[in-house]
Design a protein around this motif. Structure first.
Motif, PDB file in Angstrom:
ATOM      1  N   LYS A   1       0.840  -1.195   0.000  1.00 57.43           N
ATOM      2  CA  LYS A   1       0.000   0.000   0.000  1.00 57.43           C
ATOM      3  C   LYS A   1       0.882   1.254   0.000  1.00 57.43           C
ATOM      4  O   LYS A   1       2.021   1.239   0.454  1.00 57.43           O
ATOM      5  N   LEU A   2       0.323   2.333  -0.522  1.00 55.38           N
ATOM      6  CA  LEU A   2       1.044   3.611  -0.512  1.00 55.38           C
ATOM      7  C   LEU A   2       1.229   4.096   0.919  1.00 55.38           C
ATOM      8  O   LEU A   2       0.308   3.986   1.747  1.00 55.38           O
ATOM      9  N   PRO A   3       2.411   4.602   1.250  1.00 52.63           N
ATOM     10  CA  PRO A   3       2.598   5.189   2.583  1.00 52.63           C
ATOM     11  C   PRO A   3       1.641   6.358   2.798  1.00 52.63           C
ATOM     12  O   PRO A   3       1.152   6.972   1.836  1.00 52.63           O
ATOM     13  N   GLU A   4       1.373   6.682   4.048  1.00 50.31           N
ATOM     14  CA  GLU A   4       0.420   7.746   4.355  1.00 50.31           C
ATOM     15  C   GLU A   4       0.883   9.111   3.840  1.00 50.31           C
ATOM     16  O   GLU A   4       0.065   9.975   3.547  1.00 50.31           O
ATOM     17  N   PHE A   5       2.206   9.320   3.758  1.00 50.88           N
ATOM     18  CA  PHE A   5       2.703  10.621   3.322  1.00 50.88           C
ATOM     19  C   PHE A   5       2.615  10.817   1.814  1.00 50.88           C
ATOM     20  O   PHE A   5       2.880  11.906   1.309  1.00 50.88           O
ATOM     21  N   VAL A   6       2.236   9.768   1.064  1.00 50.65           N
ATOM     22  CA  VAL A   6       2.115   9.880  -0.389  1.00 50.65           C
ATOM     23  C   VAL A   6       0.658  10.157  -0.725  1.00 50.65           C
ATOM     24  O   VAL A   6      -0.231   9.364  -0.413  1.00 50.65           O
ATOM     25  N   ASN A   7       0.407  11.284  -1.386  1.00 51.00           N
ATOM     26  CA  ASN A   7      -0.957  11.677  -1.737  1.00 51.00           C
ATOM     27  C   ASN A   7      -1.467  10.842  -2.900  1.00 51.00           C
ATOM     28  O   ASN A   7      -0.773  10.690  -3.910  1.00 51.00           O
ATOM     29  N   PRO A   8      -2.674  10.301  -2.801  1.00 46.06           N
ATOM     30  CA  PRO A   8      -3.185   9.435  -3.876  1.00 46.06           C
ATOM     31  C   PRO A   8      -3.570  10.182  -5.153  1.00 46.06           C
ATOM     32  O   PRO A   8      -3.838   9.555  -6.172  1.00 46.06           O
ATOM     33  N   SER A   9      -3.609  11.516  -5.120  1.00 47.23           N
ATOM     34  CA  SER A   9      -4.016  12.263  -6.319  1.00 47.23           C
ATOM     35  C   SER A   9      -3.003  12.143  -7.444  1.00 47.23           C
ATOM     36  O   SER A   9      -3.353  12.307  -8.623  1.00 47.23           O
ATOM     37  N   GLY A  10      -1.762  11.890  -7.096  1.00 44.53           N
ATOM     38  CA  GLY A  10      -0.739  11.760  -8.118  1.00 44.53           C
ATOM     39  C   GLY A  10      -0.047  13.057  -8.477  1.00 44.53           C
ATOM     40  O   GLY A  10       0.761  13.094  -9.411  1.00 44.53           O
ATOM     41  N   TYR A  11      -0.346  14.133  -7.758  1.00 47.27           N
ATOM     42  CA  TYR A  11       0.261  15.429  -8.042  1.00 47.27           C
ATOM     43  C   TYR A  11       0.750  16.063  -6.744  1.00 47.27           C
ATOM     44  O   TYR A  11       0.073  16.003  -5.706  1.00 47.27           O
ATOM     45  N   GLY A  12       1.921  16.677  -6.799  1.00 51.03           N
ATOM     46  CA  GLY A  12       2.527  17.276  -5.623  1.00 51.03           C
ATOM     47  C   GLY A  12       1.896  18.606  -5.251  1.00 51.03           C
ATOM     48  O   GLY A  12       1.067  19.172  -5.978  1.00 51.03           O
ATOM     49  N   VAL A  13       2.316  19.138  -4.111  1.00 52.59           N
ATOM     50  CA  VAL A  13       1.708  20.350  -3.566  1.00 52.59           C
ATOM     51  C   VAL A  13       1.967  21.562  -4.456  1.00 52.59           C
ATOM     52  O   VAL A  13       1.104  22.451  -4.595  1.00 52.59           O
ATOM     53  N   ARG A  14       3.126  21.637  -5.092  1.00 53.94           N
ATOM     54  CA  ARG A  14       3.411  22.792  -5.936  1.00 53.94           C
ATOM     55  C   ARG A  14       2.590  22.752  -7.233  1.00 53.94           C
ATOM     56  O   ARG A  14       2.268  23.794  -7.797  1.00 53.94           O
ATOM     57  N   VAL A  15       2.272  21.552  -7.695  1.00 52.83           N
ATOM     58  CA  VAL A  15       1.384  21.455  -8.853  1.00 52.83           C
ATOM     59  C   VAL A  15      -0.004  21.978  -8.494  1.00 52.83           C
ATOM     60  O   VAL A  15      -0.621  22.732  -9.251  1.00 52.83           O
TER      61      VAL A  15
END
Length: 513
Positions: free
Chosen positions: A166-180
């Motif tokens: 599973k994806l770690p909790e710190f990885v956002n499932p949206s697939g795009y970073g905060v600056r995007v």
């Protein structure tokens, strides 16, 4: 001779009226009724004509219409005489040049030394401790940083169950970073690009392929991340000492079912020197103003004469003199008595602002200003009272009737147009709120409003953030990035309130703004 004949005819008519046949009497009465009806119709036509002329002659000088609606050539100043000076900077003028980046921020420094004298050709040696600096600014090729997370699937040797990581909790499932996310919000909310234009810019400039649906999702993520920041700004506004307020119409659809009656939305703005708050609601009534300023608002309100603000005491209100000036000009352009009344009001208003400009420039003290204003105030009140003495009917629509009604309304709120004379930091106009709301008007015209309540929240929150940060000279992109980081990590969001450092205070921030 004519007077004698008229008296004789009158005597004959009175003596002989009783002898007149009934059929003739009936005919005369019918004719009199027809004449009376025609006179009423003529009066109605003349009144309608005057109303149409007044409407046709509306400009930005005598109404709330924007300058863009003025006819071609309106208000065009007389051409100035051609100057004998040459173009460009004049002798003694201090030139302006672009700012140079600090040396430590330069990617590369290349020194150029002259080898021989420009005059005699002799070889040159030595060191120049203060060389002329010329910088070339370039943007490196932009390519996205892509971090791939591989979720492996393994089979249990005992029960043969397949399990995927599973994806770690710190990885956002949206697939795009905060600056995007922040950049999408910036392109859409600050530069007012459509979702399709945002999609195109992300691909062509940054090499990021993104769907229209994802653009909308990232906009909503940024909007939700800014929610707490904007709420804090609203509380700051509601406790401020002086607030300027204004409102304008906005379009909100019913795709999400939150506007089933298809009501017109209204965008409200509340302004202070360093914090500005926007809100979109489906009402323009008193409740909308209370939602904006707070039920227990105790500060001074600077606004126009919109009735939604009447719940604020007159002693704590400053009505906008720019709006009053337009009313005075409108009255002065009407025929008859209205022109006299309006001209008198305009002259007094011009005297008032000549004095106010001297106060602002520091050439007139506030105490002297207050004394000189007393005469102006008395003259304006006398003119309003003169208009109030004219008797008009409830449904009368003549120019004079409109003038009398306007003057009576101003008499009721007369105490609220002089607060700036005695109270420091109170401006005589509401220009700050009108300037703040102008970008929202442009946004409305280019986007036709929003289609959902969430879209309206995005518009209001982005306008709040952008306007506030610009007044504080803070970076919008970095702020949105910090807000998204805080929202994804359940951390404390950044604040829109003025950032006071140990070496600065509010007065310095006000000067900077």
């Amino acid at each position: 001779m004519e007077h004698k004949c008229a008296n004789k005819l009158e005597q004959i008519s009175q003596e002989d009226w009783g002898k007149t046949p009934t059929s003739v009497k009936k005919l005369v009465e019918e004719m009199a009724q027809q004449i009376e009806q025609q006179e009423k119709k003529i009066a109605e036509v003349l009144t309608a004509q005057e109303q149409l002329l007044e409407k046709i002659n509306q400009t930005s000088k005598n109404s709330s219409l924007p300058p863009s609606s003025d006819p071609p050539g309106f208000g065009k100043k007389q051409p100035k005489q051609k100057s004998s000076k040459k173009r460009g900077g004049q002798a003694g003028h201090k030139g302006n040049s672009r700012d140079l980046y600090p040396i430590e921020e330069c990617s590369e420094v290349i020194d150029h030394h002259p080898e021989e004298c420009a005059n005699c050709g002799a070889s040159l040696t030595g060191v120049d401790t203060n060389p002329y600096r010329h910088q070339i600014v370039e943007i490196p090729p932009i390519s996205p940083i892509v971090i791939e997370h591989r979720l492996h699937q393994l089979t249990c040797s005992g029960c043969r169950t397949k399990t995927r990581a599973k994806l770690p909790e710190f990885v956002n499932p949206s697939g795009y970073g905060v600056r995007v996310v922040a950049l999408v919000a910036l392109l859409s909310g600050v530069y007012r690009n459509s979702q399709r234009m945002v999609q195109s810019a992300m691909l062509e400039v940054f090499g990021i392929s993104i769907s229209l649906g994802t653009v909308n999702k990232l906009r909503h993520e940024a909007s939700n991340a800014l929610g707490c920041c904007v709420d804090e700004a609203k509380h700051y506004i509601q406790s401020a000492n002086i607030v300027g307020a204004d409102e304008t119409s906005f379009n909100q659809g019913n795709i999400d079912g939150f506007n089933p009656e298809q009501r017109k939305a209204w965008l409200w703005v509340a302004v202070t020197p360093l914090v500005t708050f926007f809100e979109i609601t489906l009402t323009r009534c008193t409740q909308g103003a209370k939602n904006l300023l707070g039920e227990n608002f105790s500060g001074i309100l600077n606004s126009d004469r919109h009735g939604a603000y009447n719940w604020v005491d007159l002693e704590r209100r400053q009505l906008c003199w720019a709006h009053l000036r337009r009313e005075f000009i409108k009255i002065s352009e009407r025929p008859g008595v209205s022109a006299q009344l309006g001209t008198a009001l305009v002259k007094q208003q011009e005297k008032l602002f000549e004095l106010w400009h001297r106060v602002r420039d520091g050439t007139l003290s506030r105490d002297d200003f207050g004394e000189l204003v007393q005469e102006i105030r008395s003259s304006i009140r006398a003119t309003l009272l003169e208009a109030d003495e004219y008797q008009i009917t409830a449904r009368e629509k003549t120019p004079l009737a409109k003038t009398v009604r306007t003057c009576r309304q101003l008499l009721k709120v007369e105490a609220a147009i002089w607060l700036f004379v005695t109270t420091p930091d109170v401006e005589p106009t509401n220009n700050a709120a009108e300037r703040a709301i102008r970008p929202a008007v442009i946004w409305r015209r280019t986007s036709f409003g929003s289609q959902t309540q969430a879209g309206s929240h995005f518009v209001a929150r982005m306008l709040t953030v952008v306007t506030t940060l610009k007044s504080q000279k803070r970076n919008v992109l970095e702020f949105i990035t910090q807000a998204v980081v805080a929202a994804r990590g359940d951390n404390t969001p950044p604040s829109l309130l003025p950032q006071v450092t140990p070496c600065s205070d509010d007065s310095e921030l006000l000067k900077a703004a």
